[in-house]
Enzyme design. Structure first.
Site, PDB file in Angstrom:
ATOM      1  N   HIS B  38       0.832  -1.203   0.000  1.00  0.00           N
ATOM      2  CA  HIS B  38       0.000   0.000   0.000  1.00  0.00           C
ATOM      3  C   HIS B  38       0.870   1.258   0.000  1.00  0.00           C
ATOM      4  O   HIS B  38       0.618   2.214  -0.721  1.00  0.00           O
ATOM      5  CB  HIS B  38      -0.931   0.019   1.223  1.00  0.00           C
ATOM      6  CG  HIS B  38      -2.194  -0.756   1.028  1.00  0.00           C
ATOM      7  ND1 HIS B  38      -2.241  -2.123   1.150  1.00  0.00           N
ATOM      8  CD2 HIS B  38      -3.451  -0.362   0.696  1.00  0.00           C
ATOM      9  CE1 HIS B  38      -3.481  -2.532   0.910  1.00  0.00           C
ATOM     10  NE2 HIS B  38      -4.239  -1.488   0.633  1.00  0.00           N
ATOM     11  N   LYS B 103      -9.411  -8.049   8.916  1.00  0.00           N
ATOM     12  CA  LYS B 103     -10.019  -8.230  10.238  1.00  0.00           C
ATOM     13  C   LYS B 103      -9.911  -6.932  11.019  1.00  0.00           C
ATOM     14  O   LYS B 103      -8.954  -6.176  10.831  1.00  0.00           O
ATOM     15  CB  LYS B 103      -9.366  -9.383  10.996  1.00  0.00           C
ATOM     16  CG  LYS B 103      -7.905  -9.137  11.362  1.00  0.00           C
ATOM     17  CD  LYS B 103      -7.359 -10.233  12.251  1.00  0.00           C
ATOM     18  CE  LYS B 103      -5.871 -10.097  12.489  1.00  0.00           C
ATOM     19  NZ  LYS B 103      -5.507  -9.313  13.679  1.00  0.00           N
TER      20      LYS B 103
END
Lengths: 280, 187
Positions: B38, B103
């Site tokens: 990212h 998560k």
């Protein structure tokens, strides 16, 4: 005088790294089965079932339970009459970690410099805490620590006047903020007293105390019970998706401290809570 | 519990039908990316360079898998904590990203961006790396190979189990479910 060769240490450490990452310890298995039995949330029940199923797959395929095979933390108790032959104890321990992570196809998650962030390629260095004791024994405890949960841990230097109530509040706050990200149901290690780093090290080692085994001090056992019940009243549940099983166990350790201080460290670990111990 | 079967890529119509609380099985191509990938993508955008792929209608899975054992295509591959990607995610959502699998909760900024881009956030069971590895049928590194476990991988999944935790309307299972089980006598 007892002697241990470095190769023996390397091999044991390598095996322990693989074992801790592949097989769930008996105390955690029992805790998760108990949680599944008591869970009231439908999501929670299904999640606990998936967790238990995953342990079986990992065992049968002989692969890690979780892809985050952690940064290795070791607690080494070294008898002062023991002689290490063939090299240094530190080098042997680190070589054992490198061997275990390579042979076990475990993920190498350690970066060399916290800013430059280049992977060291063999998951070393491990963080090793030594204790020198009388005798000629060598006890090695290995906790491969995943960072989903490590990142939710916290430390605070409370004032003596904050007392028991202050400690309770800080632990519950940390659990409330951290557990949805930390792969609940979690285990909480708490270190109270000593100095800043002593509290943190106690909190870490507390995670390796078998689930359900209390601190022998009566008032600390009561604190553990309170924190467990209060945490599970938060409703966060397995993976944060609601339920009554947010925390499987709270292990608190204490140490003498300074007249001016009340350090508290809270170390959180996921439901896998990898810990393996051997005496060589 | 009813299970919704979904296939990737995920168009807006399908995304809008999914509701927080739906249990899904995802099949098709998804892409892996976590912290370092990212960061590198954002650096590329800052320099005006193209991203390694077109994210329109695609799903990113936040995972850094274990190495594959001989005879396997990938090692254990469970989700990592999504919140660390929060600062990067809106940029990708604005470029058409359909959803993320990970998560843990997302920031308000990510949820707002999801709502304006009709994106969905799925959670799967953290730590279930061995079980989820079983759902992965093919793996190909498509960018940033030097990042090792953090490289961008194109993976084909079959019946990958997940739960919709934040939907296109911003409904958030982390908040709604917790309230049902909070014991008010204690709080």
């Amino acid at each position: 005088m007892k002697k241990i060769g470095i190769q023996q240490i390397i091999d044991h450490v390598a095996e322990m790294c693989i074992e801790a990452n592949t097989f769930l310890s008996a105390d955690m298995m029992e805790g998760l089965h108990r949680a599944k039995g008591s869970e009231e949330s439908e999501n929670g029940k299904e999640i606990l079932e998936t967790m238990l199923c995953n342990f079986e797959v990992a065992k049968n395929k002989n692969i890690p339970i979780c892809q985050d095979t952690g940064m290795v933390v070791m607690f080494v108790t070294f008898g002062q009459d023991l002689t290490i032959v063939g090299g240094s104890l530190e080098e042997a321990l680190q070589a054992g970690v490198a061997k275990g992570y390579e042979q076990g196809y475990l993920r190498k998650s350690v970066v060399a410099d916290p800013f430059i962030r280049t992977n060291t390629g063999n998951n070393t260095p491990a963080v090793i805490h030594y204790q020198v004791v009388a005798g000629d024994g060598l006890k090695i405890k290995i906790l491969p620590k995943g960072f989903g949960s490590e990142n939710t841990s916290a430390l605070k230097m409370l004032k003596p006047s904050d007392g028991m109530a202050g400690v309770k509040e800080f632990v519950l706050q940390t659990v409330e903020t951290g557990s949805p990200n930390a792969c609940a149901p979690i285990v909480v290690g708490v270190g109270v007293g000593g100095t800043m780093e002593k509290a943190a090290i106690m909190a870490k080692e507390a995670l390796s105390r078998p689930l359900g085994k209390h601190n022998p001090l009566g008032h600390i056992e009561a604190l553990e019970d309170y924190l467990l019940e209060a945490s599970n009243a938060l409703g966060i549940g397995p993976m944060g998706l609601g339920g009554i099983n947010t925390v499987l166990g709270v292990n608190v350790e204490v140490f003498p401290t300074h007249i001016a201080g009340l350090p508290v460290a809270v170390n959180i670990t996921c439901y896998v809570n990898r810990h393996v111990e051997r005496e060589l | 519990m009813a299970v919704v079967e979904i296939k990737t890529p995920l168009d807006k119509k399908t995304r809008k039908k999914l509701r927080a609380g739906d249990h899904v099985r995802i099949s098709g191509i998804i892409y892996t990316a976590r912290d370092a990938a990212h960061k590198r993508m954002m650096e590329a955008l800052e320099k005006g360079l193209p991203l390694p792929m077109d994210f329109a209608d695609e799903i990113i899975y936040y995972v850094g898998p274990c190495p594959a054992k001989p005879g396997e295509i990938i090692g254990s591959a469970g989700p990592t904590t999504s919140g660390r990607m929060d600062i990067y995610t809106p940029e990708l959502l604005d470029r058409g990203l359909a959803g993320m699998i990970g998560k843990g909760n997302r920031s308000e900024r990510v949820i707002n961006s999801m709502m304006s881009n009709d994106a969905v956030y799925f959670a799967c069971v953290g730590g279930a790396g061995a079980l989820l590895q079983d759902c992965i049928k093919s793996v190909e590194i498509i960018a940033y190979e030097d990042l090792g476990t953090e490289a961008i991988r194109k993976i084909e999944v079959e019946d990958f189990p997940a739960i919709v935790v934040i939907d296109t309307l911003g409904n958030n299972l982390y908040e709604t479910e917790r309230k049902k089980f909070t014991n008010k006598l204690w709080i």
